[in-house]
Design an enzyme around this catalytic site. Structure first.
Site, mmCIF file in Angstrom:
data_model
loop_
_atom_site.group_PDB
_atom_site.id
_atom_site.type_symbol
_atom_site.label_atom_id
_atom_site.label_comp_id
_atom_site.label_asym_id
_atom_site.label_seq_id
_atom_site.Cartn_x
_atom_site.Cartn_y
_atom_site.Cartn_z
ATOM 1 C CG ASP A 13 2.208 -0.410 -6.426
ATOM 2 O OD1 ASP A 13 0.474 0.127 -6.355
ATOM 3 O OD2 ASP A 13 2.235 0.750 -7.356
ATOM 4 C CE LYS A 18 -2.833 -12.786 -0.712
ATOM 5 N NZ LYS A 18 -3.353 -13.850 -2.367
ATOM 6 C CG HIS A 43 -3.424 0.336 0.019
ATOM 7 N ND1 HIS A 43 -2.437 -1.038 0.097
ATOM 8 C CD2 HIS A 43 -3.428 0.607 0.582
ATOM 9 C CE1 HIS A 43 -1.706 0.095 0.969
ATOM 10 N NE2 HIS A 43 -2.682 0.604 1.148
ATOM 11 N NE ARG A 138 6.676 25.629 9.544
ATOM 12 C CZ ARG A 138 8.377 25.743 10.618
ATOM 13 N NH1 ARG A 138 8.100 26.419 11.400
ATOM 14 N NH2 ARG A 138 8.608 25.856 9.513
ATOM 15 C CB THR A 322 -0.081 -18.691 -4.163
ATOM 16 O OG1 THR A 322 -1.166 -19.148 -3.433
ATOM 17 C CG2 THR A 322 0.929 -19.646 -3.233
HETATM 18 P P1 IMP Z 1 4.130 11.221 -5.242
HETATM 19 O O1 IMP Z 1 3.821 10.675 -4.374
HETATM 20 O O2 IMP Z 1 2.396 11.525 -5.830
HETATM 21 O O3 IMP Z 1 4.369 12.992 -5.460
HETATM 22 O O4 IMP Z 1 4.382 10.314 -6.584
HETATM 23 C C1 IMP Z 1 6.311 10.805 -6.627
HETATM 24 C C2 IMP Z 1 6.738 9.512 -7.082
HETATM 25 O O5 IMP Z 1 6.239 8.326 -6.113
HETATM 26 C C3 IMP Z 1 5.866 8.843 -8.434
HETATM 27 O O6 IMP Z 1 6.949 8.243 -9.101
HETATM 28 C C4 IMP Z 1 5.560 7.641 -7.873
HETATM 29 O O7 IMP Z 1 4.412 7.093 -9.162
HETATM 30 C C5 IMP Z 1 5.278 7.717 -6.872
HETATM 31 N N1 IMP Z 1 4.081 6.807 -5.704
HETATM 32 C C6 IMP Z 1 3.575 7.575 -4.628
HETATM 33 N N2 IMP Z 1 2.793 6.801 -4.535
HETATM 34 C C7 IMP Z 1 2.980 5.650 -4.943
HETATM 35 C C8 IMP Z 1 2.421 4.814 -4.607
HETATM 36 O O8 IMP Z 1 1.526 3.882 -3.374
HETATM 37 N N3 IMP Z 1 2.479 2.781 -5.233
HETATM 38 C C9 IMP Z 1 3.727 3.462 -6.346
HETATM 39 N N4 IMP Z 1 4.057 4.340 -6.438
HETATM 40 C C10 IMP Z 1 4.130 5.644 -5.699
HETATM 41 MG MG MG Z 2 -0.462 0.731 -4.883
#
Ligand code: IMP
Ligand code: MG
Length: 336
Positions: A13, A18, A43, A138, A322
């Protein structure tokens, strides 16, 4: 002409969507292809009045002249994919590698009903962990076995490497962030795959020798959703005082906010092989910088922050965001 990888340097994040959109408008890639885990990513891309939250389609979709791929290593939830493609009207130019692992309803149930994944780790509940586990065992299905995906199937690496050979510009967009890499992140509080630039290249079947640039995106004030260590985390009171409040695109959970982490930035830049960095949220360092598009007009406070960040990262900061809109950016890449 080049092949560029864009990845997140902190916990996800960072505003990669962007940055991808801006670079696409600027560099005119013929293909924008996604690596990363799957629809656990969200996103947010803001163009003018419109705000889009995408989970499967590459966030570069806002740039209309590129084909959009989902790379071989990415998990595909056909329901999420088909809904997004229809909503965004990009069905004609969006393609899925035929070997992508499929997320079944059952994977989502397992993710959400697992005490360990849902509570301890704080997963997004999108089925990614169980689907990757089934791929390793698998027993998972692949995209080529799903009739609804038939019109979208492609050999992504074949197309990408062909375009690279023809000297076209290619963008490989990562998802998630360095801190939640299965290997390099804060295990076990991580996602179900590596998230570094090498993984993004591998997800797309592009060899390391074909990558020209790795842009690592860092947030001036990093954030983290879900559980796990966050060494520079600030209290809710502090972040409120700074006027920073964020919510996840996928889960709508409130994000934890932290101070700039120079050590993490350095380590992340190293593992990612960072050649250039993007810093987002500079308007939070100094509100006066909101919307500025020229480096010279930034305040001293912002410039000092950028100099410190560049020192930590060990690579030039060439993109400075910005504000949330795609147009609110300073691009110094031509000055390299
Ligand atoms: P999972 O990927 O859903 O198994 O989540 C595992 C950890 O990764 C959790 O803490 C989620 O909040 C974090 N996480 C997974 N994908 C994202 C992402 O795109 N942005 C931020 N945190 C993520
Ligand atoms: Mg995100």
């Amino acid at each position: 002409m080049s092949c560029t990888v864009i990845v997140g340097g902190f916990f996800g994040d960072e505003g990669k969507g962007k940055i991808v959109a801006h670079v696409a408008y600027h560099d005119h890639p013929t293909i924008i292809s996604r690596g990363g885990v799957g629809p656990n990513a969200g996103h947010t891309v803001i163009v003018g009045e419109k705000e889009y939250g995408v989970r499967m389609v590459p966030s570069g979709f806002v740039y209309p002249d590129a084909r959009l791929f989902i790379g071989t290593g990415v998990l595909v939830d056909p329901r999420v994919f088909l809904q997004e493609v229809n909503l965004l009207g990009v069905g004609e130019r969006t393609f899925v590698d035929y070997r992508c692992t499929i997320i079944e309803e059952e994977h989502i149930r397992r993710d959400r009903s697992s005490e360990h994944l849902a509570k301890t780790i704080g997963s997004t509940g999108s089925g990614c962990g169980p689907a990757n586990a089934d791929r390793v065992l698998r027993v998972a299905r692949q995209a080529k076995e799903v009739p609804e995906l038939e019109p979208f199937l492609i050999d992504a690496p074949w197309e990408l490497n062909g375009a690279i050979d023809r000297g076209e510009n290619i963008l490989l967009e990562g998802t998630q962030g360095f801190g939640i890499s299965l290997y390099y992140g804060t295990y076990p509080f991580v996602t179900s795959k590596d998230t570094s630039a090498s993984q993004i290249a591998a997800d797309n079947g592009v060899g390391p020798t074909n990558i020209d640039d790795v842009i690592v995106v860092f947030k001036a004030y990093p954030t983290r959703v879900g559980e796990g260590p966050f060494s520079t985390e600030m209290s809710r009171d502090e972040s409120d005082r700074l006027g920073i409040k964020e919510f996840g695109t996928v889960t709508h959970r409130q994000r934890r906010i932290g101070e700039w982490d120079g050590r993490m930035a350095r380590y992340s830049a190293m593992i990612n092989g960072c050649t250039q960095a993007a810093i987002t949220g500079i308007d939070r360092v100094d509100h006066e910088c909101f919307g500025i598009t020229e480096y010279g007009r930034l305040t001293k406070k912002a410039k000092d922050f950028l100099a410190m960040a560049e020192q930590d990262i060990g690579a030039p900061v060439t993109l400075i965001s910005t504000g949330p809109d795609v147009s609110q950016i300073i691009d110094l890449r031509d000055e390299l």
